[in-house]
Design a protein around this motif. Structure first.
Motif, PDB file in Angstrom:
ATOM      1  N   SER A  12       0.833  -1.206   0.000  1.00  0.00           N
ATOM      2  CA  SER A  12       0.000   0.000   0.000  1.00  0.00           C
ATOM      3  C   SER A  12       0.865   1.251   0.000  1.00  0.00           C
ATOM      4  O   SER A  12       0.534   2.247  -0.658  1.00  0.00           O
ATOM      5  N   GLY A  13       1.978   1.228   0.722  1.00  0.00           N
ATOM      6  CA  GLY A  13       2.908   2.355   0.690  1.00  0.00           C
ATOM      7  C   GLY A  13       3.539   2.532  -0.674  1.00  0.00           C
ATOM      8  O   GLY A  13       3.692   3.657  -1.167  1.00  0.00           O
ATOM      9  N   ILE A  14       3.900   1.420  -1.309  1.00  0.00           N
ATOM     10  CA  ILE A  14       4.485   1.493  -2.653  1.00  0.00           C
ATOM     11  C   ILE A  14       3.470   2.028  -3.655  1.00  0.00           C
ATOM     12  O   ILE A  14       3.799   2.863  -4.504  1.00  0.00           O
ATOM     13  N   ALA A  15       2.216   1.594  -3.547  1.00  0.00           N
ATOM     14  CA  ALA A  15       1.171   2.070  -4.466  1.00  0.00           C
ATOM     15  C   ALA A  15       0.937   3.562  -4.295  1.00  0.00           C
ATOM     16  O   ALA A  15       0.813   4.301  -5.285  1.00  0.00           O
ATOM     17  N   ASN A  16       0.889   4.028  -3.049  1.00  0.00           N
ATOM     18  CA  ASN A  16       0.706   5.459  -2.819  1.00  0.00           C
ATOM     19  C   ASN A  16       1.877   6.269  -3.355  1.00  0.00           C
ATOM     20  O   ASN A  16       1.693   7.343  -3.934  1.00  0.00           O
ATOM     21  N   ARG A  17       3.074   5.773  -3.168  1.00  0.00           N
ATOM     22  CA  ARG A  17       4.259   6.478  -3.663  1.00  0.00           C
ATOM     23  C   ARG A  17       4.240   6.541  -5.196  1.00  0.00           C
ATOM     24  O   ARG A  17       4.536   7.573  -5.782  1.00  0.00           O
ATOM     25  N   MET A  18       3.883   5.452  -5.846  1.00  0.00           N
ATOM     26  CA  MET A  18       3.824   5.439  -7.309  1.00  0.00           C
ATOM     27  C   MET A  18       2.755   6.409  -7.818  1.00  0.00           C
ATOM     28  O   MET A  18       2.973   7.117  -8.811  1.00  0.00           O
ATOM     29  N   LEU A  19       1.608   6.447  -7.155  1.00  0.00           N
ATOM     30  CA  LEU A  19       0.559   7.366  -7.586  1.00  0.00           C
ATOM     31  C   LEU A  19       0.974   8.820  -7.397  1.00  0.00           C
ATOM     32  O   LEU A  19       0.666   9.670  -8.234  1.00  0.00           O
ATOM     33  N   ARG A  20       1.678   9.109  -6.296  1.00  0.00           N
ATOM     34  CA  ARG A  20       2.164  10.473  -6.063  1.00  0.00           C
ATOM     35  C   ARG A  20       3.183  10.880  -7.123  1.00  0.00           C
ATOM     36  O   ARG A  20       3.166  12.010  -7.599  1.00  0.00           O
ATOM     37  N   GLU A  21       4.078   9.971  -7.468  1.00  0.00           N
ATOM     38  CA  GLU A  21       5.097  10.275  -8.464  1.00  0.00           C
ATOM     39  C   GLU A  21       4.499  10.497  -9.851  1.00  0.00           C
ATOM     40  O   GLU A  21       5.069  11.231 -10.660  1.00  0.00           O
ATOM     41  N   ARG A  22       3.375   9.885 -10.113  1.00  0.00           N
ATOM     42  CA  ARG A  22       2.731  10.028 -11.434  1.00  0.00           C
ATOM     43  C   ARG A  22       1.789  11.215 -11.488  1.00  0.00           C
ATOM     44  O   ARG A  22       1.067  11.383 -12.470  1.00  0.00           O
ATOM     45  N   GLY A  23       1.753  12.019 -10.423  1.00  0.00           N
ATOM     46  CA  GLY A  23       1.018  13.269 -10.475  1.00  0.00           C
ATOM     47  C   GLY A  23      -0.343  13.282  -9.826  1.00  0.00           C
ATOM     48  O   GLY A  23      -1.021  14.298  -9.879  1.00  0.00           O
ATOM     49  N   TYR A  24      -0.781  12.216  -9.229  1.00  0.00           N
ATOM     50  CA  TYR A  24      -2.062  12.217  -8.536  1.00  0.00           C
ATOM     51  C   TYR A  24      -1.899  12.925  -7.206  1.00  0.00           C
ATOM     52  O   TYR A  24      -1.281  12.396  -6.280  1.00  0.00           O
ATOM     53  N   GLN A  25      -2.444  14.118  -7.076  1.00  0.00           N
ATOM     54  CA  GLN A  25      -2.210  14.928  -5.880  1.00  0.00           C
ATOM     55  C   GLN A  25      -2.996  14.446  -4.682  1.00  0.00           C
ATOM     56  O   GLN A  25      -2.687  14.791  -3.557  1.00  0.00           O
TER      57      GLN A  25
END
Length: 106
Positions: A91-104
């Motif tokens: 879940s931490g990895i998924a959140n980090r990936m989404l943040r890096e791809r621009g999902y604020q």
């Protein structure tokens, strides 16, 4: 004693449960590894047989009893608890990936 289908279902349930809780908690608190840090405390509360206050009042015997409880876990229980930890980490990895791809939002 767990059957193989029960073990598979319990493993999937723990994975999905802690992935979901971790994803929502990480999203709300805007942190990445909140659930991965909290999960070992949750496991301690699930495994131990002593009260929370006794860890402060009777520290040595409480931790020795916790250690013996952890060592007496069955292999199936360890698999299920590890699946929960993997879900919390992913879940931490998924959140980090989404943040890096621009999902604020994450």
């Amino acid at each position: 004693m767990l059957n193989i289908p029960q073990l598979i279902i319990a493993t999937l349930l723990y994975f999905v449960l802690f992935f979901g809780i971790g994803f929502i908690l990480n999203m709300l608190l805007r942190s990445t590894w909140t659930m991965a840090v909290i999960y070992p405390v949750v496991v301690i509360f699930m495994v131990d047989q002593v009260g929370f206050i006794s860890y402060f009042t009777n520290t040595a015997s409480s931790f020795s009893e916790l250690w013996s409880s952890v060592l007496s876990l069955a292999f199936a229980d360890v698999i299920i608890l590890v699946a929960g930890m993997v879900g919390a980490i992913l879940s931490g990895i998924a959140n980090r990936m989404l943040r890096e791809r621009g999902y604020q939002m994450f």
